[in-house]
Design a protein around this motif. Structure first.
Motif, short mmCIF file in Angstrom:
data_model
loop_
_atom_site.label_atom_id
_atom_site.label_comp_id
_atom_site.label_asym_id
_atom_site.label_seq_id
_atom_site.Cartn_x
_atom_site.Cartn_y
_atom_site.Cartn_z
N UNK A 212 -6.11 -0.11 -17.60
CA UNK A 212 -6.88 1.05 -17.44
C UNK A 212 -6.80 1.42 -16.57
N UNK A 213 -6.36 0.15 -15.90
CA UNK A 213 -6.52 0.05 -13.93
C UNK A 213 -5.04 -0.80 -13.44
N UNK A 214 -4.59 0.44 -12.62
CA UNK A 214 -3.65 0.07 -11.92
C UNK A 214 -2.95 -1.59 -12.08
N UNK A 215 -4.18 -1.84 -10.89
CA UNK A 215 -3.67 -3.82 -9.91
C UNK A 215 -4.72 -3.88 -9.78
N UNK A 216 -5.27 -5.17 -9.75
CA UNK A 216 -6.28 -6.10 -9.07
C UNK A 216 -6.33 -5.76 -7.67
N UNK A 217 -7.35 -5.66 -6.83
CA UNK A 217 -7.39 -6.20 -5.43
C UNK A 217 -7.88 -7.70 -5.36
N UNK A 218 -7.28 -8.55 -4.76
CA UNK A 218 -7.84 -9.88 -5.05
C UNK A 218 -7.90 -9.81 -3.10
N UNK A 219 -9.50 -10.55 -3.14
CA UNK A 219 -10.44 -10.16 -2.11
C UNK A 219 -10.64 -12.09 -1.14
N UNK A 220 -9.15 -11.50 -0.57
CA UNK A 220 -9.05 -13.06 0.67
C UNK A 220 -7.69 -13.50 -0.07
#
Ligand code: NAD
Ligand code: WQD
Length: 338
Positions: A212-220
């Motif tokens: 459903x979503x392309x990629x995860x943003x890892x916050x730091x």
């Protein structure tokens, strides 16, 4: 006679799992929800899983007349109060809505309880009340603080319950400080179904894994943690549900009130969770490192000793199982309850 328990926010993620656990433990459960953050489809799924009728009232916990009616009809011996808004970012942009719903709802529920002589409440608190931890693991006597309006509603909610207990000693309350609830019922029929973009890590990862979503943003990745990413105490929602059964049993059996952590006592990083999810799902979870999310702490995990001592409860399910159950729910219901 069966003990009746009123569950507020009953169609929500944690409450729906707790509903099944309470029924299994022999309680009669009456659910209340206004579906402000949940779907009525949950009730169909619960009926099927409980293989028994379920009792439900559609109402807003902020509505005094509706709550009076529910207490008169069902005469609960205790309330498990989940109903609240829970999005940290939204609480910063809409503080009044959060104070009105979370604190107005709590006060109104307690007033209805008082009018009907029902003086036992299990309250959904959160590890967010520890603010930025000074020392890990977190014990219940660690300093508390709020860093956003959502957190303030949990801190104030606990204070309100302490104050009513001081004013009238017949009250018994259990404030349960959840760490990071994740996973889903082992059947794959109920689970977490966030509206819009998920704020929390595991539902986001699940939506990436299912496509459903392309990629995860890892916050730091520059936190003072082993791999630089944030560390949290993830706890399986089914273990959490059992924690509520144990807390309720304690209030019914033993005098007094309590405040306890519900966590596993183990911390995992964002990247640990991504790897565990890839293993459980057999799917790749692409990610990129982005800036830290404002307000995040580096690491947070519980000392779960007090819950073991007071409630005889401890978490049993590991991170692999949390990911397996989340994945079963996610891939069987790629669009959630829709
Ligand atoms: P959720 O949004 O899935 O469940 C909350 C339920 O309450 C929803 O079904 C919503 O429709 C209902 N509700 C909200 N306001 C209501 C009102 N005024 N009247 C009737 N129903 C109302 O959230 P959840 O993750 O299951 O969280 C349950 C509780 O646990 C909340 O109090 C939350 O703050 C707390 N909590 C959650 C987490 C977490 O990470 N999920 C962590 C710590 C504490
Ligand atoms: C976990 C880790 C993020 C999303 C929140 C509330 C807290 C409680 C539980 C209710 C952190 C990282 C996340 C993403 C990421 N809720 N992350 N990318 O922040 O520990 O707690 O939910 O009481 O009050 O604040 O949980 O799941 O949002 O984040 O890298 O897309 O995952 O930075 O390290 P958090 P979370």
């Amino acid at each position: 006679m069966m003990t009746t328990v009123l569950l507020t926010g009953a169609a929500g993620y944690i409450a729906s799992h707790t509903w099944l656990a309470l029924q299994k433990a022999g309680y009669r459960v009456v659910g209340v929800d206004n579906f402000s953050n949940s779907s009525p489809v949950v009730l169909e799924r619960l009926k099927e899983l409980a293989a028994a009728p379920i009792e439900f009232e559609r109402a807003d916990v902020c509505d005094p007349a509706a709550m009076d009616e529910i207490f008169s009809t069902h005469r609960p011996a205790a309330v498990v109060h989940f109903a609240a808004y829970k999005a940290v970012g939204e609480s910063v942009s809409q503080p009044l809505a959060y104070y009105r719903n979370n604190l107005g709802g709590l006060v109104n529920t307690c007033e209805a309880m008082r009018r009907h002589g029902c003086l036992r409440m299990v309250f959904s608190s959160s590890a967010t009340v520890y603010g930025a931890p000074e020392k890990l693991p977190l014990r219940e006597d660690a300093p508390t603080s709020a860093t956003n309006p959502y957190g303030a509603t949990k801190l104030m909610g606990e204070q309100i319950l302490r104050d009513v207990g001081v004013a009238e000693s017949a009250w018994q309350t259990a404030c349960l400080r959840y760490f990071n609830p994740v996973g889903a019922h082992e059947s794959g029929r109920i689970g977490e179904d966030p509206r819009g973009t998920p704020n929390n890590l595991m539902p986001y990862v699940a939506q990436v894994a299912v496509g459903r979503r392309e990629k995860l943003s890892v916050f730091g990745n520059d936190y003072p943690t082993p791999d630089g990413t944030g560390v949290r105490d993830y706890i399986h929602v089914s273990d959490l549900a059992e924690g509520h059964v144990a807390a309720l049993r304690r209030l019914l059996d033993t005098a007094g009130s309590l405040t306890v952590n519900l966590g596993t006592g183990r911390g995992y990083s964002v990247l640990d969770l991504v790897r565990a999810y890839e293993a459980a799902s057999g799917r790749k979870v692409p990610y990129e490192i982005v800036a830290r999310r404002p307000g995040d702490v580096a690491a947070c995990w519980a000392d779960p000793t007090l819950a073991r001592e007071l409630l005889g409860w401890e978490a049993r399910l590991d991170l692999a199982r949390m990911c397996e159950d989340s994945w079963r729910w996610q891939h069987l219901n790629p669009q959630g309850f829709n």
